[in-house]
Design a protein around this motif. Structure first.
Motif, short mmCIF file in Angstrom:
data_model
loop_
_atom_site.label_atom_id
_atom_site.label_comp_id
_atom_site.label_asym_id
_atom_site.label_seq_id
_atom_site.Cartn_x
_atom_site.Cartn_y
_atom_site.Cartn_z
N VAL A 243 50.75 39.95 51.99
CA VAL A 243 50.36 39.69 53.38
C VAL A 243 49.41 40.78 53.87
CG1 VAL A 243 52.33 40.91 54.39
CG2 VAL A 243 51.18 39.09 55.70
N VAL A 244 48.46 40.36 54.66
CA VAL A 244 47.62 41.28 55.42
C VAL A 244 47.92 41.01 56.88
CG1 VAL A 244 45.27 41.93 56.04
CG2 VAL A 244 45.79 41.29 53.68
N ASN A 245 48.43 42.02 57.58
CA ASN A 245 48.72 41.88 59.00
C ASN A 245 47.59 42.50 59.81
OD1 ASN A 245 51.46 40.64 59.07
ND2 ASN A 245 52.03 42.51 57.96
N GLN A 246 47.09 41.75 60.79
CA GLN A 246 46.03 42.28 61.64
C GLN A 246 46.19 41.74 63.06
OE1 GLN A 246 42.51 40.73 59.59
NE2 GLN A 246 42.37 39.03 61.02
N GLU A 247 45.56 42.43 64.01
CA GLU A 247 45.53 41.92 65.37
C GLU A 247 44.70 40.64 65.41
OE1 GLU A 247 44.18 44.82 68.12
OE2 GLU A 247 45.81 46.24 67.68
N ASN A 248 45.03 39.78 66.35
CA ASN A 248 44.35 38.49 66.41
C ASN A 248 42.84 38.66 66.57
OD1 ASN A 248 43.56 36.03 68.69
ND2 ASN A 248 44.35 35.48 66.67
N ALA A 249 42.10 38.11 65.61
CA ALA A 249 40.64 38.22 65.62
C ALA A 249 39.95 36.90 65.36
CB ALA A 249 40.18 39.26 64.59
N LYS B 172 33.03 32.60 66.18
CA LYS B 172 32.32 31.34 66.27
C LYS B 172 33.25 30.16 66.01
CE LYS B 172 27.88 32.69 66.58
NZ LYS B 172 26.97 32.27 67.66
N PHE B 173 33.06 29.08 66.78
CA PHE B 173 33.60 27.80 66.36
C PHE B 173 32.69 27.26 65.25
CE2 PHE B 173 35.38 27.64 70.79
CZ PHE B 173 36.71 27.57 70.42
N PHE B 174 33.18 26.27 64.51
CA PHE B 174 32.37 25.64 63.46
C PHE B 174 31.87 26.67 62.44
CE2 PHE B 174 31.57 23.56 67.60
CZ PHE B 174 32.28 22.38 67.39
N GLU B 175 32.76 27.62 62.12
CA GLU B 175 32.38 28.70 61.20
C GLU B 175 32.06 28.18 59.80
OE1 GLU B 175 36.24 27.42 61.21
OE2 GLU B 175 35.57 28.77 62.83
N ASP B 176 32.64 27.05 59.42
CA ASP B 176 32.34 26.49 58.10
C ASP B 176 30.87 26.08 57.99
OD1 ASP B 176 35.01 26.87 57.71
OD2 ASP B 176 35.50 24.78 57.35
N LEU B 177 30.37 25.39 59.02
CA LEU B 177 28.98 24.95 58.99
C LEU B 177 28.03 26.14 59.07
CD1 LEU B 177 27.08 22.54 58.86
CD2 LEU B 177 27.24 22.34 61.36
N CYS B 178 28.47 27.23 59.66
CA CYS B 178 27.66 28.45 59.68
C CYS B 178 27.47 29.02 58.28
CB CYS B 178 28.32 29.53 60.54
SG CYS B 178 28.21 29.31 62.31
N THR B 179 28.49 28.87 57.43
CA THR B 179 28.58 29.66 56.21
C THR B 179 28.41 28.86 54.93
OG1 THR B 179 30.16 31.05 57.42
CG2 THR B 179 30.02 31.37 55.03
N LEU C 191 39.85 32.89 63.13
CA LEU C 191 39.88 32.34 61.78
C LEU C 191 38.86 33.02 60.86
CD1 LEU C 191 40.81 30.26 59.68
CD2 LEU C 191 39.24 28.61 60.73
N SER C 192 37.66 33.24 61.35
CA SER C 192 36.63 33.86 60.51
C SER C 192 37.06 35.22 60.00
CB SER C 192 35.31 33.99 61.28
OG SER C 192 34.69 32.74 61.46
N GLU C 193 37.54 36.06 60.90
CA GLU C 193 37.93 37.41 60.50
C GLU C 193 39.17 37.40 59.62
OE1 GLU C 193 36.15 40.79 61.78
OE2 GLU C 193 35.18 39.05 60.89
N ALA C 194 40.05 36.42 59.81
CA ALA C 194 41.21 36.31 58.94
C ALA C 194 40.78 35.95 57.52
CB ALA C 194 42.18 35.26 59.49
N ARG C 195 39.89 34.99 57.40
CA ARG C 195 39.37 34.66 56.07
C ARG C 195 38.63 35.85 55.45
NH1 ARG C 195 36.84 28.70 57.36
NH2 ARG C 195 38.73 27.44 57.05
N PHE D 149 32.26 34.92 56.88
CA PHE D 149 32.26 33.99 58.00
C PHE D 149 31.90 34.73 59.29
CE2 PHE D 149 35.04 32.01 54.87
CZ PHE D 149 34.62 30.69 54.91
N PRO D 150 31.18 34.10 60.21
CA PRO D 150 30.74 34.78 61.43
C PRO D 150 31.89 34.98 62.41
CG PRO D 150 30.10 32.49 61.52
CD PRO D 150 30.69 32.70 60.15
#
Length: 323
Positions: free
Chosen positions: A61-67, A180-187, A69-73, A176-177
């Motif tokens: 597990v990697v625990n982080q403050e909420n950032a 952003k919403f729609f981070e998949d289409l960005c990347t 979906l992009s930053e979690a990936r 991933f940016p």
């Protein structure tokens, strides 16, 4: 070192998380590591993750403050050590043969950097999880061919981050940016074009959960309206990176489709006026070529025809379509 890194971003999905993790744990191919990124969950997701870590040493597990979906990936990519990686959303599931099937397909051709499988949606936990079969069809694509298919929003390949196995080298610098919403289409379009070859298998080995909170099915705020910026960037990317006219037509199709969504899902207020004006200008510029494109879906063809009646008439018909 494991062969595959499975990256699972988690934020307040305790209701679905155990089913997701079990589906990964019970893969027929077992040489993998699972990197679960707890993105500041406030429900009991952390407890579920810790329980899996105790039971299976392949889970970390990697625990982080909420950032987001992009930053979690991105945190999962940073920690991954395997030559292959894949993303699984924490409310989704994968079939038992997901990793085995995609890895076997990848190993058939040394130039293959990405393997994409079919997917199917579910609202409730399915009684039977699909698997691969002897009649499974495989196909190799050039990066331009694969991205063209994805931008027309055909079945596979698509531009989702999940339902794919990637060579980790593609993510050496790509991320991933943030925010952003729609981070998949960005990347993912950039990842496609950086690959040597892309392979598809048509078995629906990825199961994504249909939820009422879908971004695409809700009204747009300014952050969601940034989808138009992203679609414009994809068009620029297609023109910059490739001389493939089919790819450029597909990118324009994505842009005009997005423009119709902007006009349909944003209120006609001063806050959204700049986006709405840009969307209408794209429609006027692209509608004739899009209408003559045989790969365009019927819904967009009808919208193109209606748009020749003028902006007011188009807006009236779009509002009518929502009822």
């Amino acid at each position: 070192m494991a062969t595959v890194s499975v990256i699972i971003p988690v934020y307040n999905t305790a209701e679905y998380l155990e089913a997701c993790l079990i589906s990964v744990q019970h893969q027929t191919f077992d040489d993998f590591e699972v990197i679960v990124v707890n993105d500041g969950s406030t429900d009991n997701s952390a407890e579920i993750i810790e329980d899996f870590i105790k039971r299976d040493e392949r889970f970390t597990v990697v625990n982080q403050e909420n950032a987001g979906l992009s930053e979690a990936r991105n945190a999962g990519i940073q920690k991954a050590t395997s030559p292959w990686l894949t993303f699984v959303d924490s409310d989704d599931m994968i079939a038992p043969t997901f990793l085995e099937t995609l890895l076997c397909a990848a190993q058939k051709d040394a130039n293959t950097n990405i393997v994409c499988c079919g997917s199917c949606s579910f609202a409730e936990l399915p009684a039977k999880i699909p698997g691969s079969n002897s009649k499974m069809n495989e196909k190799s694509w050039t990066p331009e061919e694969a991205l063209t298919q994805a931008l027309y929003q055909d079945r596979i390949p698509d531009h989702s981050a999940w339902n794919k196995l990637y060579a980790a080298c593609l993510w050496k610098e790509a991320r991933f940016p943030k925010g952003k919403f729609f981070e998949d289409l960005c990347t993912i379009p950039q990842i496609f074009l950086s690959a040597k070859s892309i392979r598809t298998v048509d078995s629906p080995l990825y199961l994504y959960r249909k939820r009422e909170t879908s971004i695409l099915n809700s009204a747009y705020n300014l952050k969601k309206a940034e989808l138009l910026d992203i679609a414009e960037n994809v068009c620029a990317l297609a023109a910059e990176k490739s001389n493939n006219s089919k790819l450029q037509r597909a990118a324009r199709n994505m842009l005009i489709s997005t423009s119709y969504s902007i006009l349909k899902r944003t209120p006609d207020t001063e806050e959204f006026q700049e986006y709405r004006n840009r969307a209408w200008n794209h429609i006027k510029e692209l509608r004739l070529g899009n209408l003559l494109d045989s790969k365009v879906r019927l819904r967009n063809r009808m919208a193109n025809l209606i748009s020749f009646g003028g902006r007011s008439f188009l807006l009236k018909m779009l509002r009518k379509d929502e009822k």
